[in-house]
Write a protein that holds these residues in place. Structure first.
Motif: not given
Ligand code: 6PG
Length: 230
Positions: A65-66, A113-114, A152-153, A166-167
């Motif tokens: 998740g992060d 990841y996005d 994801v950002i 990164v989450t």
């Protein structure tokens, strides 16, 4: 305060709460689900127990998740935590291991990841809860809480360890079919009350995050649940 849109499981102690989570992880691994792990200090015991309950994760997909922006062998890495407590203890490694590349530039790691996440349905998502009410690396009042497009950002840490993050964003987190909050100990009790029973409020990120089309379960110990009425 009564929990809002969350099923509560209140265990006697931390070990029992970890065991509940481990059982759900082991069952999901056996069934070949897409499983999202979390970081922090709380889930390690659940990961150890999950590896004991089900040492064969060959059918499963594993996500995070992060991540903290550090290399995977850094002791602050969320992947590193899972490697030590879960992956190294398995007989069969997950077929699909989706690590967030903490060693890369945060924006680049988030963008790749996005992309990786776009074609996937997340089955089981584990979330810790910070004493300030944060989940994943979405901290109180952070702009990422309003994200509607990206999954994801990159994010700034507002708590120790103060490294970039990164989450997953709220839309990614909410897409999980089963969301499990794990929180234990007295120091989490206020965040638990705010996140699980309070009104939706960006000052308490956990209050904004529930599974959209599935179920949300909170596995707590008595101490973390002490400010909830149940
Ligand atoms: C992280 C986590 C974070 C964590 C909470 C709770 O990267 O730190 O994913 O969201 O779950 O901070 O952490 P503790 O278990 O250490 O209290």
């Amino acid at each position: 305060m009564k929990a809002r849109d969350v099923e509560l499981v209140i265990a006697d102690d931390e070990e029992t709460a970890a065991r509940h989570v481990a059982e759900l992880l082991a069952e999901a691994a056996r069934a070949g689900r897409e499983i999202v792990l979390t970081g922090g200090s709380t889930p390690g015991r659940a990961y150890e127990l999950a590896a004991e309950l089900e040492p064969d994760w060959r059918a499963a997909g594993v996500w995070w998740g992060d991540e903290r922006c550090v290399p995977p062998d850094d002791e602050r890495s969320n992947f590193g935590l899972a490697r030590r407590t879960l992956l190294e203890r398995l007989d069969g490694q997950p077929a699909r291991l989706h690590r967030i590349r903490g060693e890369d530039q945060p924006a680049a790691a988030a963008a790749s990841y996005d992309q990786e996440l776009r074609s996937t349905t997340l089955d089981l998502l584990l979330l810790g809860l910070g004493p300030d009410g944060h989940i994943a690396s979405l901290f109180p009042n952070s702009p990422g809480l309003a994200e509607t497009e990206r999954l994801v950002i990159p994010a700034e840490a507002k708590l120790d360890p103060f490294v970039e993050r990164v989450t997953m964003t709220p839309p990614a987190l909410r897409s999980a079919r089963r969301m499990i909050y794990l929180a234990t100990g007295e120091r989490k009790s206020e965040a638990v009350a705010g996140a699980l029973a309070g009104p939706p409020d960006p000052a308490v990120p956990g209050s904004l995050i529930r599974s959209e089309n599935g179920e949300t379960i909170a596995i707590l110990d008595q101490k973390a649940a002490s400010r909830l009425h149940h």
